[in-house]
Design a protein around this motif. Structure first.
Motif, PDB file in Angstrom:
ATOM      1  N   LEU A  38       6.640 -10.144   0.053  1.00 49.95           N
ATOM      2  CA  LEU A  38       5.519 -10.478  -0.813  1.00 49.95           C
ATOM      3  C   LEU A  38       5.750  -9.846  -2.180  1.00 49.95           C
ATOM      4  O   LEU A  38       6.559  -8.928  -2.313  1.00 49.95           O
ATOM      5  CB  LEU A  38       4.207  -9.932  -0.226  1.00 49.95           C
ATOM      6  N   SER A  39       4.994 -10.302  -3.165  1.00 50.45           N
ATOM      7  CA  SER A  39       5.089  -9.712  -4.497  1.00 50.45           C
ATOM      8  C   SER A  39       4.588  -8.271  -4.466  1.00 50.45           C
ATOM      9  O   SER A  39       3.815  -7.879  -3.579  1.00 50.45           O
ATOM     10  CB  SER A  39       4.251 -10.525  -5.493  1.00 50.45           C
ATOM     11  N   ARG A  40       5.015  -7.491  -5.440  1.00 46.56           N
ATOM     12  CA  ARG A  40       4.547  -6.104  -5.515  1.00 46.56           C
ATOM     13  C   ARG A  40       3.036  -6.030  -5.673  1.00 46.56           C
ATOM     14  O   ARG A  40       2.394  -5.198  -5.028  1.00 46.56           O
ATOM     15  CB  ARG A  40       5.297  -5.351  -6.615  1.00 46.56           C
ATOM     16  N   PRO A  41       2.399  -6.904  -6.491  1.00 44.15           N
ATOM     17  CA  PRO A  41       0.927  -6.864  -6.540  1.00 44.15           C
ATOM     18  C   PRO A  41       0.279  -7.190  -5.187  1.00 44.15           C
ATOM     19  O   PRO A  41      -0.709  -6.563  -4.808  1.00 44.15           O
ATOM     20  CB  PRO A  41       0.570  -7.914  -7.598  1.00 44.15           C
ATOM     21  N   SER A  42       0.850  -8.129  -4.438  1.00 47.21           N
ATOM     22  CA  SER A  42       0.293  -8.448  -3.119  1.00 47.21           C
ATOM     23  C   SER A  42       0.418  -7.265  -2.173  1.00 47.21           C
ATOM     24  O   SER A  42      -0.507  -6.978  -1.405  1.00 47.21           O
ATOM     25  CB  SER A  42       0.987  -9.673  -2.516  1.00 47.21           C
ATOM     26  N   ILE A  43       1.534  -6.577  -2.223  1.00 50.52           N
ATOM     27  CA  ILE A  43       1.718  -5.378  -1.400  1.00 50.52           C
ATOM     28  C   ILE A  43       0.665  -4.336  -1.772  1.00 50.52           C
ATOM     29  O   ILE A  43       0.055  -3.706  -0.894  1.00 50.52           O
ATOM     30  CB  ILE A  43       3.144  -4.807  -1.558  1.00 50.52           C
ATOM     31  N   ALA A  44       0.434  -4.155  -3.076  1.00 49.47           N
ATOM     32  CA  ALA A  44      -0.574  -3.186  -3.531  1.00 49.47           C
ATOM     33  C   ALA A  44      -1.964  -3.573  -3.023  1.00 49.47           C
ATOM     34  O   ALA A  44      -2.744  -2.709  -2.603  1.00 49.47           O
ATOM     35  CB  ALA A  44      -0.570  -3.088  -5.052  1.00 49.47           C
ATOM     36  N   ILE A  45      -2.273  -4.850  -3.030  1.00 49.81           N
ATOM     37  CA  ILE A  45      -3.576  -5.325  -2.549  1.00 49.81           C
ATOM     38  C   ILE A  45      -3.720  -5.065  -1.051  1.00 49.81           C
ATOM     39  O   ILE A  45      -4.736  -4.524  -0.603  1.00 49.81           O
ATOM     40  CB  ILE A  45      -3.771  -6.818  -2.896  1.00 49.81           C
ATOM     41  N   LEU A  46      -2.707  -5.415  -0.281  1.00 51.97           N
ATOM     42  CA  LEU A  46      -2.769  -5.188   1.170  1.00 51.97           C
ATOM     43  C   LEU A  46      -2.916  -3.707   1.483  1.00 51.97           C
ATOM     44  O   LEU A  46      -3.731  -3.314   2.326  1.00 51.97           O
ATOM     45  CB  LEU A  46      -1.526  -5.747   1.859  1.00 51.97           C
ATOM     46  N   SER A  47      -2.145  -2.882   0.802  1.00 51.00           N
ATOM     47  CA  SER A  47      -2.211  -1.437   1.027  1.00 51.00           C
ATOM     48  C   SER A  47      -3.587  -0.894   0.686  1.00 51.00           C
ATOM     49  O   SER A  47      -4.155  -0.089   1.434  1.00 51.00           O
ATOM     50  CB  SER A  47      -1.136  -0.746   0.183  1.00 51.00           C
ATOM     51  N   THR A  48      -4.127  -1.337  -0.424  1.00 50.81           N
ATOM     52  CA  THR A  48      -5.453  -0.879  -0.842  1.00 50.81           C
ATOM     53  C   THR A  48      -6.512  -1.295   0.159  1.00 50.81           C
ATOM     54  O   THR A  48      -7.373  -0.491   0.534  1.00 50.81           O
ATOM     55  CB  THR A  48      -5.780  -1.422  -2.247  1.00 50.81           C
ATOM     56  N   LEU A  49      -6.455  -2.529   0.626  1.00 51.28           N
ATOM     57  CA  LEU A  49      -7.431  -2.996   1.609  1.00 51.28           C
ATOM     58  C   LEU A  49      -7.281  -2.257   2.932  1.00 51.28           C
ATOM     59  O   LEU A  49      -8.278  -1.973   3.603  1.00 51.28           O
ATOM     60  CB  LEU A  49      -7.289  -4.508   1.826  1.00 51.28           C
ATOM     61  N   PRO A  68      -7.984  -8.474 -13.323  1.00 49.69           N
ATOM     62  CA  PRO A  68      -8.721  -9.440 -12.484  1.00 49.69           C
ATOM     63  C   PRO A  68      -8.049 -10.805 -12.321  1.00 49.69           C
ATOM     64  O   PRO A  68      -8.021 -11.329 -11.194  1.00 49.69           O
ATOM     65  CB  PRO A  68     -10.081  -9.548 -13.183  1.00 49.69           C
ATOM     66  N   PRO A  69      -7.474 -11.407 -13.382  1.00 48.02           N
ATOM     67  CA  PRO A  69      -6.817 -12.706 -13.152  1.00 48.02           C
ATOM     68  C   PRO A  69      -5.634 -12.611 -12.175  1.00 48.02           C
ATOM     69  O   PRO A  69      -5.424 -13.508 -11.366  1.00 48.02           O
ATOM     70  CB  PRO A  69      -6.344 -13.132 -14.544  1.00 48.02           C
ATOM     71  N   LEU A  70      -4.891 -11.511 -12.247  1.00 49.92           N
ATOM     72  CA  LEU A  70      -3.776 -11.315 -11.322  1.00 49.92           C
ATOM     73  C   LEU A  70      -4.299 -11.114  -9.904  1.00 49.92           C
ATOM     74  O   LEU A  70      -3.763 -11.681  -8.943  1.00 49.92           O
ATOM     75  CB  LEU A  70      -2.915 -10.126 -11.753  1.00 49.92           C
ATOM     76  N   ILE A  71      -5.356 -10.345  -9.764  1.00 50.57           N
ATOM     77  CA  ILE A  71      -5.982 -10.149  -8.446  1.00 50.57           C
ATOM     78  C   ILE A  71      -6.388 -11.497  -7.866  1.00 50.57           C
ATOM     79  O   ILE A  71      -6.113 -11.791  -6.698  1.00 50.57           O
ATOM     80  CB  ILE A  71      -7.208  -9.212  -8.550  1.00 50.57           C
ATOM     81  N   SER A  72      -7.024 -12.333  -8.668  1.00 51.88           N
ATOM     82  CA  SER A  72      -7.473 -13.652  -8.189  1.00 51.88           C
ATOM     83  C   SER A  72      -6.306 -14.491  -7.686  1.00 51.88           C
ATOM     84  O   SER A  72      -6.383 -15.097  -6.611  1.00 51.88           O
ATOM     85  CB  SER A  72      -8.202 -14.405  -9.294  1.00 51.88           C
ATOM     86  N   ARG A  73      -5.209 -14.535  -8.459  1.00 55.57           N
ATOM     87  CA  ARG A  73      -4.042 -15.328  -8.050  1.00 55.57           C
ATOM     88  C   ARG A  73      -3.423 -14.783  -6.767  1.00 55.57           C
ATOM     89  O   ARG A  73      -3.095 -15.540  -5.853  1.00 55.57           O
ATOM     90  CB  ARG A  73      -2.983 -15.345  -9.166  1.00 55.57           C
ATOM     91  N   GLU A  74      -3.247 -13.469  -6.721  1.00 56.16           N
ATOM     92  CA  GLU A  74      -2.607 -12.864  -5.551  1.00 56.16           C
ATOM     93  C   GLU A  74      -3.482 -13.019  -4.306  1.00 56.16           C
ATOM     94  O   GLU A  74      -2.966 -13.309  -3.225  1.00 56.16           O
ATOM     95  CB  GLU A  74      -2.298 -11.390  -5.820  1.00 56.16           C
ATOM     96  N   VAL A  75      -4.784 -12.822  -4.450  1.00 55.25           N
ATOM     97  CA  VAL A  75      -5.692 -12.992  -3.303  1.00 55.25           C
ATOM     98  C   VAL A  75      -5.654 -14.438  -2.819  1.00 55.25           C
ATOM     99  O   VAL A  75      -5.634 -14.691  -1.613  1.00 55.25           O
ATOM    100  CB  VAL A  75      -7.124 -12.520  -3.645  1.00 55.25           C
ATOM    101  N   LYS A 103      -3.065 -10.190  10.638  1.00 57.10           N
ATOM    102  CA  LYS A 103      -1.732 -10.471  10.088  1.00 57.10           C
ATOM    103  C   LYS A 103      -1.470  -9.618   8.843  1.00 57.10           C
ATOM    104  O   LYS A 103      -0.386  -9.056   8.677  1.00 57.10           O
ATOM    105  CB  LYS A 103      -1.610 -11.958   9.756  1.00 57.10           C
ATOM    106  N   GLY A 104      -2.457  -9.511   7.975  1.00 58.84           N
ATOM    107  CA  GLY A 104      -2.314  -8.703   6.766  1.00 58.84           C
ATOM    108  C   GLY A 104      -2.170  -7.224   7.083  1.00 58.84           C
ATOM    109  O   GLY A 104      -1.373  -6.508   6.469  1.00 58.84           O
ATOM    110  N   ARG A 105      -2.929  -6.753   8.069  1.00 54.02           N
ATOM    111  CA  ARG A 105      -2.836  -5.346   8.482  1.00 54.02           C
ATOM    112  C   ARG A 105      -1.447  -5.050   9.040  1.00 54.02           C
ATOM    113  O   ARG A 105      -0.831  -4.047   8.713  1.00 54.02           O
ATOM    114  CB  ARG A 105      -3.917  -5.007   9.505  1.00 54.02           C
ATOM    115  N   ARG A 106      -0.944  -5.954   9.887  1.00 54.37           N
ATOM    116  CA  ARG A 106       0.406  -5.752  10.452  1.00 54.37           C
ATOM    117  C   ARG A 106       1.455  -5.721   9.341  1.00 54.37           C
ATOM    118  O   ARG A 106       2.369  -4.885   9.372  1.00 54.37           O
ATOM    119  CB  ARG A 106       0.736  -6.854  11.465  1.00 54.37           C
ATOM    120  N   ALA A 107       1.343  -6.606   8.370  1.00 49.32           N
ATOM    121  CA  ALA A 107       2.309  -6.633   7.271  1.00 49.32           C
ATOM    122  C   ALA A 107       2.240  -5.348   6.456  1.00 49.32           C
ATOM    123  O   ALA A 107       3.270  -4.752   6.124  1.00 49.32           O
ATOM    124  CB  ALA A 107       2.048  -7.849   6.374  1.00 49.32           C
TER     125      ALA A 107
END
Length: 153
Positions: A38-49, A68-75, A103-107
């Motif tokens: 996944l992209s680095r921003p997506s990894i950061a989002i999953l980790s944060t969640l 916020p626009p990047l968050i919206s795209r990645e989410v 699935k997101g938690r496992r990743a």
């Protein structure tokens, strides 16, 4: 050596550590080891969640320090991949709450485990006492860097 030179060495070392640990090559290696591509921003989002639990989109932006626009795209991409789900905030229907799926938690956990392995390998020749001392000093650095510098006029 003058203090100014030591301070520059510290700043340069911190910059190098950041570039090495957050760079493309490090991300590629963690992805290969974890199987999470996944992209680095997506990894950061999953980790944060994983750490925070469900949060509003604007809070997710603040927690990840991503725009916020990047968050919206990645989410949106994470939703399509089945890694997160989004629901309306029960206190404000206009706001969305994002949370991890299984699935997101496992990743996120696989990526964290790969990172932990890499860190363990990097410090394999350090004693427990050396690691403890480094951790204490780095925590002190974080605390000192967390205080904003004075504004000079």
């Amino acid at each position: 050596m003058p203090r100014r030179d030591d301070l520059r060495r510290v700043e340069q070392a911190l910059t190098r550590i950041s570039r090495i640990s957050m760079g493309r090559e490090a991300a590629r290696i963690r992805a290969a080891r974890s199987g999470v591509h996944l992209s680095r921003p997506s990894i950061a989002i999953l980790s944060t969640l994983r750490l925070s639990g469900p949060v509003r989109m604007n809070e997710l932006s603040a927690l990840t320090d991503l725009e916020p626009p990047l968050i919206s795209r990645e989410v949106r991409d994470l939703l399509a991949a089945g890694m997160v789900r989004r629901r309306s905030d029960p206190t404000d229907g206009r706001a969305g709450i994002v949370e991890l799926t299984t699935k997101g938690r496992r990743a996120s956990e696989a990526y964290r485990a790969a990172t932990d392995e890499i860190i363990a390998e990097s410090f394999s020749k350090w004693s427990a006492a050396e690691l403890r001392q480094l951790a204490e000093q780095l925590e002190r650095v974080v605390a000192d860097f967390s205080r904003p510098p004075a504004v000079r006029t």
